[in-house]
Design an enzyme around this catalytic site. Structure first.
Site, PDB file in Angstrom:
ATOM      1  CB  CYS A   2      -0.863   0.019   1.249  1.00 25.52           C
ATOM      2  SG  CYS A   2      -1.798  -1.504   1.486  1.00 25.52           S
ATOM      3  NE  ARG A  27       4.361   1.754  -1.561  1.00 28.89           N
ATOM      4  CZ  ARG A  27       5.606   1.338  -1.432  1.00 28.89           C
ATOM      5  NH1 ARG A  27       6.553   1.866  -2.171  1.00 28.89           N
ATOM      6  NH2 ARG A  27       5.920   0.410  -0.564  1.00 28.89           N
ATOM      7  CD1 TRP A  75      -2.907  -4.390  -5.091  1.00 29.50           C
ATOM      8  CD2 TRP A  75      -2.107  -5.799  -3.564  1.00 29.50           C
ATOM      9  NE1 TRP A  75      -2.765  -5.612  -5.674  1.00 29.50           N
ATOM     10  CE2 TRP A  75      -2.283  -6.499  -4.766  1.00 29.50           C
ATOM     11  CE3 TRP A  75      -1.621  -6.478  -2.453  1.00 29.50           C
ATOM     12  CZ2 TRP A  75      -1.982  -7.846  -4.890  1.00 29.50           C
ATOM     13  CZ3 TRP A  75      -1.323  -7.826  -2.569  1.00 29.50           C
ATOM     14  CH2 TRP A  75      -1.502  -8.494  -3.798  1.00 29.50           C
ATOM     15  CG  ASN A 101       2.741  -1.117   2.783  1.00 31.73           C
ATOM     16  OD1 ASN A 101       2.136  -2.116   2.393  1.00 31.73           O
ATOM     17  ND2 ASN A 101       3.853  -0.684   2.234  1.00 31.73           N
ATOM     18  N   GLY A 102       1.552  -3.555   4.989  1.00 32.62           N
ATOM     19  CA  GLY A 102       2.182  -4.791   5.463  1.00 32.62           C
ATOM     20  C   GLY A 102       1.118  -5.757   5.949  1.00 32.62           C
ATOM     21  CD  GLU A 482      10.315  -8.435 -18.559  1.00 30.61           C
ATOM     22  OE1 GLU A 482      10.041  -9.371 -17.788  1.00 30.61           O
ATOM     23  OE2 GLU A 482       9.986  -7.260 -18.329  1.00 30.61           O
ATOM     24  CE  LYS A 486       6.721  -5.930 -18.292  1.00 28.35           C
ATOM     25  NZ  LYS A 486       7.772  -6.144 -17.358  1.00 28.35           N
ATOM     26  CD  GLU A 489       3.903  -7.410 -15.424  1.00 29.90           C
ATOM     27  OE1 GLU A 489       4.797  -7.030 -16.204  1.00 29.90           O
ATOM     28  OE2 GLU A 489       3.956  -7.211 -14.210  1.00 29.90           O
ATOM     29  CG  HIS A 505       9.964 -31.433 -26.270  1.00 33.98           C
ATOM     30  ND1 HIS A 505      10.229 -32.746 -26.596  1.00 33.98           N
ATOM     31  CD2 HIS A 505      11.089 -30.733 -26.564  1.00 33.98           C
ATOM     32  CE1 HIS A 505      11.470 -32.847 -27.056  1.00 33.98           C
ATOM     33  NE2 HIS A 505      12.015 -31.628 -27.054  1.00 33.98           N
ATOM     34  CE  LYS A 604       7.764  -0.411 -10.372  1.00 37.21           C
ATOM     35  NZ  LYS A 604       8.048  -0.992 -11.694  1.00 37.21           N
TER      36      LYS A 604
HETATM   37  C1  AGP Z   1       7.309  -6.652 -13.551  1.00 37.43           C
HETATM   38  O1  AGP Z   1       6.684  -6.014 -14.610  1.00 37.43           O
HETATM   39  C2  AGP Z   1       6.421  -6.963 -12.424  1.00 37.43           C
HETATM   40  N1  AGP Z   1       5.743  -5.823 -11.959  1.00 37.43           N
HETATM   41  C3  AGP Z   1       6.962  -7.915 -11.365  1.00 37.43           C
HETATM   42  O2  AGP Z   1       7.167  -9.153 -11.982  1.00 37.43           O
HETATM   43  C4  AGP Z   1       8.240  -7.512 -10.611  1.00 37.43           C
HETATM   44  O3  AGP Z   1       9.332  -7.580 -11.472  1.00 37.43           O
HETATM   45  C5  AGP Z   1       8.432  -8.448  -9.404  1.00 37.43           C
HETATM   46  O4  AGP Z   1       7.343  -8.302  -8.533  1.00 37.43           O
HETATM   47  C6  AGP Z   1       9.727  -8.218  -8.667  1.00 37.43           C
HETATM   48  O5  AGP Z   1       9.805  -6.923  -8.165  1.00 37.43           O
HETATM   49  P1  AGP Z   1      11.191  -6.360  -7.601  1.00 37.43           P
HETATM   50  O6  AGP Z   1      12.142  -6.287  -8.732  1.00 37.43           O
HETATM   51  O7  AGP Z   1      10.834  -5.017  -7.033  1.00 37.43           O
HETATM   52  O8  AGP Z   1      11.661  -7.317  -6.557  1.00 37.43           O
END
Ligand code: AGP
Length: 609
Positions: A2, A27, A75, A101-102, A482, A486, A489, A505, A604
């Site tokens: 959060c 966040r 969140w 937050n946590g 990656e 992307k 996501e 396979h 994030k």
């Molecule tokens: C990437 O687009 C994502 N938002 C996610 O996979 C991210 O890379 C992952 O949560 C790790 O985050 P960090 O690098 O802050 O540890």
């Protein structure tokens, strides 16, 4: 997961807090709330499910004059994302307000115990228990009450507490979740990260685990949980507020994709000499360790995990040390065998990812030397490491990582070269070849963006596809993974990333005219093998989108669409290959009308397990 922001000072707190929340929405953004203590000492609270705009609409025209307040963007972890569960939370009397937050892991016992003692808890959250614990402990000194309450708490937290009767005071506390204090003469701030307060001050104190910050307008006093005074340095942050803004782009993701040449240049500063020597000065003290280690274990999550795959491949190839990467959540509960000669490399943009921090901490307890690679100064991972390499990429606001992937790759490659050199395993010619490629990389990234000018139109044509298959081999495999991540996501289209040789396979059965094959086909030792896999896909009617190296004249025979990237060192090829894939994901998401900066269900920084 959060975002928290608090203010005490002579100005109007409401607009400052709402503006700060806007910068923290990445966040988490399933609800937002604000609490203000007005000039008469009355408490004003408003909380709304959904994005910040809902809260803004709810308080427009009725925000009281106040110089003390806290705000929160959530969140959800415990309790559904609705108005009631949104923060801030109050105690029974309404005197005490908490944002958090946590996760409070023992919240069920605490809630049961509080209710048995007659407290009325209104929400389903773990956080509300904290407000009632502080209520019980309060005897005129908020700091003492927060310390006593936290003595009962198990779990992770960054929190800010205020008392209606202590009109210029905020208490902040940190344990395994980030919190910073901002100082600006006659006013002070508390926030989850500097982006929220950078418009007001560049002087910050990064709180450390177990710190309690007693924040007044003119300064901060920091103590431990047991009340011992602590000295924490004031850091000057050189990110401008503009660096955290969109800089003329429609979204943060677009801005961050386009600022990759600059991020790469910044990240490589001080790591490649004009003559082409590669070295990371921050690792100087580790030279003896690098000579004695017998294996390397990398740990990371998500995008950082894919970058770490590139790092593991380069480490193994150049040092001869067995090197592998494990996702943090697997490493934590099924750790590989380690000893004091196992170098552990933790890769995390935020430096706060719980799944990465916990295994790193465990490895440190086993006596492993630790190198952390992160973008975030003062983050939790930095305290677990013997040496830290910062990405120096500037703040990344979009939830989907872009510039931090490419800088993670270059930083890891620099680490691999540094270790190889320390072990006498890298010939000078190989170092200079890598150094020259690194020096040229920002320019090559800028050229890649130019070469991708047709990607938006291409994304429009493919935005209705049922799914996508991304393939690569060797160093291009992590780029394929990656690229698929992307796309998933931000576009919400299913995409698989596969080692190209694995296609036959099993996953080849998914291919047809509705499921395009995206091949990361940059020049490499395994280019011909990859082309055979592309032909297998084409034979199943799949449309082929290829990322290829400029000058590859044959690729047109294999692919329906081609995006070229400039030639570079093979280990750096994922840096360039991923750029058109980021743009493809971005424009596909736009074509589908999605919120690219804040994709659904994501946050994030994932600070919970
Ligand atoms: C990437 O687009 C994502 N938002 C996610 O996979 C991210 O890379 C992952 O949560 C790790 O985050 P960090 O690098 O802050 O540890």
């Amino acid at each position: 997961m959060c975002g928290i922001v608090g203010y005490t000072g002579p100005r109007e707190a409401g607009p400052i807090l709402i503006e700060g929340l806007g910068r923290l929405e990445y966040r988490g953004y399933d609800s937002a709330g604000i609490a203000l203590v007005d000039e008469e000492g009355a408490l004003f609270v408003e909380k709304k499910a959904g994005k910040l705009v809902n809260l803004q609409a709810a308080i427009a025209d009725r925000t009281p004059h106040a110089s003390l307040g806290v705000a929160h963007t959530r969140w959800a972890t415990h309790g559904r994302p609705n108005d009631l569960n949104a923060h801030p939370h109050q105690d029974c009397t309404g005197e005490i307000t908490v944002v958090h937050n946590g996760i409070i892991e023992n919240f069920r016992e605490l809630r049961d115990e509080l209710e048995a003692r007659g407290h009325a808890l209104r929400s389903e959250t773990d956080t509300e228990a904290l407000a009632h614990l502080v209520e019980d402990a309060y005897q005129g000194d908020l700091s003492a009450a927060v310390r006593e309450a936290l003595g009962r708490v198990e779990g992770a937290y960054a929190l800010v507490v205020m008392h209606r009767g202590e009109r210029s005071r905020l208490i902040g506390a940190r344990h395994n979740v980030p919190l910073v204090v901002g100082l600006n003469g006659e006013e002070s701030f508390l926030a989850s990260d500097v982006a929220a307060i950078l418009a007001h001050t560049d002087k910050v104190v990064f709180l450390q685990e177990g710190d309690i910050a007693d924040v007044r307008p003119t300064g901060v006093t920091i103590t431990s949980l047991t009340g011992e005074p602590l000295d924490r340095p004031v850091s000057t942050i050189d990110w401008t507020p503009e660096a955290a803004e969109k800089g003329g782009h429609a979204t943060f993701m677009e801005k961050e994709i386009h600022e990759q040449p600059e991020a790469l240049a910044q990240s490589l500063a001080g790591r490649v000499s004009p003559a082409g020597g590669v070295a990371a000065p921050e690792l100087d003290e580790m030279a003896d360790t690098f000579r004695r280690v017998t294996r390397v274990e990398l740990v990371a999550c998500g995008t950082a995990y894919y970058a770490a795959m590139v790092g593991a491949a380069a480490l193994q190839e150049w040092t001869g040390l067995p090197s592998r990467v494990t996702v943090g959540s697997e490493f934590r509960y099924s750790p590989p065998p380690v000893d004091t000669n196992t170098l552990v490399v933790a890769v995390t943009q935020s430096g706060e990812t719980a799944d990465t921090i916990a295994p790193t901490r465990w490895a440190r307890e086993q006596g492993c030397p630790i190198v952390a690679i992160t973008n975030t100064v003062g983050s939790a991972i930095t305290r677990e490491a013997d040496a830290v390499m910062f990405l120096q990429a500037g703040p990344e606001i979009a939830v989907a990582a872009s510039k931090t992937f490419v800088t993670q790759v270059t930083t890891l490659v620099t680490l691999a070269a540094t270790i190889a050199k320390a072990r006498g395993a890298m010939a000078e010619a190989a170092e200079l070849e890598l150094g020259a490629a690194l020096r040229h990389l920002p320019e090559a990234a800028a050229r890649t963006l130019e070469l991708a000018a047709h990607v938006p139109a291409m994304a429009q044509r493919y935005a209705g596809s049922r799914g996508f298959m991304f393939i690569g081999r060797g160093y291009s495999f992590p780029a394929a993974l990656e690229g698929a991540l992307k796309l998933k996501e931000v576009s919400y289209i299913h995409a698989e990333g596969y080692a190209a040789g694995e296609l036959k396979h099993g996953p080849i059965s998914l291919l047809d005219a509705e499921c395009p094959l995206v091949a990361v086909a940059t020049r490499s030792r395994v280019y011909d093998k990859l082309m055979s896999n592309v032909m297998e896909g084409r034979a199943r009617d799949a449309r082929v989108i290829a990322v290829a190296t400029e000058g590859d004249e044959a690729i047109g025979r294999f692919a329906d669409e081609v995006v070229f990237v400039p030639p570079t060192h093979e280990a750096l090829s994922p840096v360039l290959a991923v750029i058109p894939l980021q743009l493809f994901a971005y424009h596909t998401a736009l074509a589908r009308g999605n919120d690219v900066d804040q994709p659904r269900n994501l946050a994030k920084s994932v600070t919970v397990e």
